[in-house]
Design an enzyme around this catalytic site. Structure first.
Site, PDB file in Angstrom:
ATOM      1  N   LYS A 171       2.023  -0.355  15.351  1.00  0.00           N
ATOM      2  CA  LYS A 171       3.231  -0.389  15.666  1.00  0.00           C
ATOM      3  C   LYS A 171       3.690  -1.584  16.358  1.00  0.00           C
ATOM      4  CE  LYS A 171       4.686   3.108  13.701  1.00  0.00           C
ATOM      5  NZ  LYS A 171       4.869   2.763  12.090  1.00  0.00           N
TER       6      LYS A 171
ATOM      7  N   HIS B 185       0.946  -1.380  -0.004  1.00  0.00           N
ATOM      8  CA  HIS B 185      -0.001   0.235  -0.136  1.00  0.00           C
ATOM      9  C   HIS B 185       0.776   1.175  -0.015  1.00  0.00           C
ATOM     10  CE1 HIS B 185      -4.087  -1.779   1.761  1.00  0.00           C
ATOM     11  NE2 HIS B 185      -3.290  -2.595   0.691  1.00  0.00           N
TER      12      HIS B 185
ATOM     13  N   PRO C 132      -3.502  -0.121  19.114  1.00  0.00           N
ATOM     14  CA  PRO C 132      -3.140  -0.455  17.888  1.00  0.00           C
ATOM     15  C   PRO C 132      -3.234   0.621  16.605  1.00  0.00           C
ATOM     16  CG  PRO C 132      -5.369  -1.132  18.804  1.00  0.00           C
ATOM     17  CD  PRO C 132      -4.817  -0.598  19.828  1.00  0.00           C
TER      18      PRO C 132
ATOM     19  N   TYR D 265      -8.904   5.207   8.210  1.00  0.00           N
ATOM     20  CA  TYR D 265      -8.895   5.430   9.454  1.00  0.00           C
ATOM     21  C   TYR D 265     -10.150   6.586   9.661  1.00  0.00           C
ATOM     22  CZ  TYR D 265      -4.514   3.205  10.654  1.00  0.00           C
ATOM     23  OH  TYR D 265      -3.658   2.296  10.752  1.00  0.00           O
TER      24      TYR D 265
ATOM     25  N   TYR E  81       4.394   6.494  10.239  1.00  0.00           N
ATOM     26  CA  TYR E  81       3.726   5.396   9.790  1.00  0.00           C
ATOM     27  C   TYR E  81       4.441   4.321   8.909  1.00  0.00           C
ATOM     28  CZ  TYR E  81      -0.617   2.727   9.080  1.00  0.00           C
ATOM     29  OH  TYR E  81      -1.697   1.904   9.304  1.00  0.00           O
TER      30      TYR E  81
HETATM   31  C1  PHB Z   1      -5.027  -4.397  10.855  1.00  0.00           C
HETATM   32  O1  PHB Z   1      -5.265  -4.629   9.850  1.00  0.00           O
HETATM   33  O2  PHB Z   1      -5.375  -5.116  11.822  1.00  0.00           O
HETATM   34  C2  PHB Z   1      -4.838  -3.146  11.311  1.00  0.00           C
HETATM   35  C3  PHB Z   1      -4.459  -2.164  10.581  1.00  0.00           C
HETATM   36  C4  PHB Z   1      -4.094  -0.946  10.812  1.00  0.00           C
HETATM   37  C5  PHB Z   1      -3.900  -0.619  12.431  1.00  0.00           C
HETATM   38  C6  PHB Z   1      -4.101  -1.499  13.121  1.00  0.00           C
HETATM   39  C7  PHB Z   1      -4.539  -2.927  12.655  1.00  0.00           C
HETATM   40  O3  PHB Z   1      -3.626   0.583  12.714  1.00  0.00           O
END
Ligand code: PHB
Ligand code: APR
Length: 404
Positions: free
Chosen positions: A298, A74, A294, A202, A389
């Site tokens: 990280k 990505h 989460p 997000y 990120y």
């Molecule tokens: C996930 O795909 O499980 C995932 C993706 C981004 C995050 C946390 C978990 O910030």
């Protein structure tokens, strides 16, 4: 039964397995001890975003074939608020990307690699106890089947996660603990549904945070902010889809595609660090030393960074280059750990609703929307998010690569 090894590794999560893999490439012996079963360790559902340096490390050390074939690369993520999605273009801003590849797939690949080396990896061991690490001859005692084992070693790596036995074995009073518990959790689902966005979304909504992610071209991973002690049984599949549609859906008509849900769970949100990450010949790595909420994904990436520093330091020690890197292990890792803590806390605070009965709740929501509005309109703001990120620079060499 008495055994010997150079490094005893407690825990076969990503940290322990990756450390064993790097040590093998350096020609250093290790024994990995895990108290859960192999299927449990593989199937445990966790996050799925890899930083570029983790992907590069897996490829360069021979465990990246499946990742390169099945992982999804990505170039950025979306931030959604006020009914619109805004793209943050990591590739354009930093020249780096991220990869979507489940932690359980990483673990599976590392177990296969370990099996290929013939080096010891013991699942379902009991009563693991560490001792003697303040002197020259540490030991790890454990029970395998009905047999009591004593493993003598030069060093112990405590890769046994947040609930392990290594951190509690530190002498009383040595560790400083830094902790922040958030007043919310994540309800996460896996669904057989084709992802309708090519990248993660997000979202901040006045009903709470939501995240759109994926595992493959046919599996969507989605999360919803919920109460930390939420009873999952009150969340029917219909209610979950309806809430996800409301929080993630944008004015252009985009929303996640629905499909059969095959896994549901609640993740608590905690920022946690202990200092130092070492005592004598015992070294903590990964979740045993630190956990992050989460948001920003990280956890696994930090564990990988720790063990890369640790493996290199062991190699320096064993190859006669001195023990300075081993002595500096905790200090080296904590710099990255705290930057990741800051980033994870910041992403979490910007994207989640605090308690709605708090006096400033309405103010905070508008302030958070303003922050997102500023960020997505500022190249400097987006670059800062992107740099963190995709992963801050990692300049520790890999086995077989540049060696002075
Ligand atoms: C996930 O795909 O499980 C995932 C993706 C981004 C995050 C946390 C978990 O910030
Ligand atoms: N004896 C042996 N093994 C143990 C013991 C023990 N007493 N206690 C815990 N373990 C094992 C756990 O069963 C687990 O398999 O240690 C392992 C620790 O693995 P993780 O919890 O996955 O931690 P870590 O390897 O540090 O991985 C980093 O990144 O995505 C995040 O939090 C997520 O686990 C992830 C982390």
């Amino acid at each position: 039964m008495t055994e010997h090894t150079q490094v005893a590794i407690i825990g076969a999560g990503p940290a322990g397995l990756l450390l064993g893999h790097l040590l093998h490439l350096y020609g250093i012996d290790s024994v990995i001890l895990e108290n859960r079963s192999e299927p449990y360790v593989i199937e445990r559902v966790r996050a799925g975003v890899l930083e570029q340096h983790v992907v590069d490390m897996m490829v360069a050390t021979g465990v990246g074939d499946r990742l390169q074939r099945q992982g999804l690369r990505h170039g950025g993520v979306y931030l959604a608020f006020d009914g619109r999605r805004h793209h943050i273009d990591f590739e354009e801003l930093t020249g780096k990307s991220i990869w979507i590849y489940g932690q359980n797939e990483v673990v599976r690949d590392l177990i296969d690699a370990r099996r290929g080396t013939g080096r010891p990896l013991h699942f379902e061991v009991d009563q693991v106890r560490v001792a003697g690490f303040d002197g020259e001859s540490p030991t790890v005692r454990y029970v395998d089947g009905d047999v009591e084992h004593t493993l003598h070693c030069d060093y112990i790596a405590g890769c046994d996660g947040f609930h392990g036995v290594s951190r509690p074995a530190f002498p009383k009073g040595l560790l400083s603990t830094y902790e922040r518990i958030y007043p919310f959790g994540w309800l996460g689902i896996l669904a057989h549904a084709e992802p309708t966005s090519e990248e993660l979304v997000y979202a901040l909504h006045d009903r709470g945070f939501a995240l759109f992610s994926m595992r493959s071209p046919t599996v969507t991973r989605l999360y919803l902010q919920c109460d930390p002690d939420e009873d999952i049984s009150v969340w029917s599949d219909d209610r979950i889809w309806s809430e996800l549609g409301t929080r993630l859906g944008t004015d252009d008509g985009w929303r996640p595609k629905e499909g059969p849900i095959f896994q549901k769970g609640i993740t608590p949100m905690r920022s946690f660090v202990v200092e130092p990450m070492q005592c004598g010949r015992l070294f903590l790595a990964g979740d045993s030393a630190h956990t992050v909420p989460p948001t920003g994904a990280k956890g696994l990436n930090l564990a990988a960074a720790d063990v890369r520093v640790l493996a290199d330091a062991f190699w320096r020690q064993y190859s006669g280059r001195g023990g300075a890197a081993l002595e500096a292990y905790s200090e080296t890792c904590l710099k990255r750990v705290w930057k990741a803590q800051r980033f994870s806390w910041w992403m979490t605070s910007m994207l989640h609703l605090g308690p709605q009965d708090a006096p400033f709740a309405r103010f905070d929501y508008r302030r958070q929307v303003a922050e997102l509005d500023y960020l997505t309109g500022s190249r400097a703001g987006m670059t800062s998010l992107a740099e963190n990120y995709v992963g801050l620079p990692m300049d520790v060499p890999l086995p077989g690569l540049v060696r002075a």
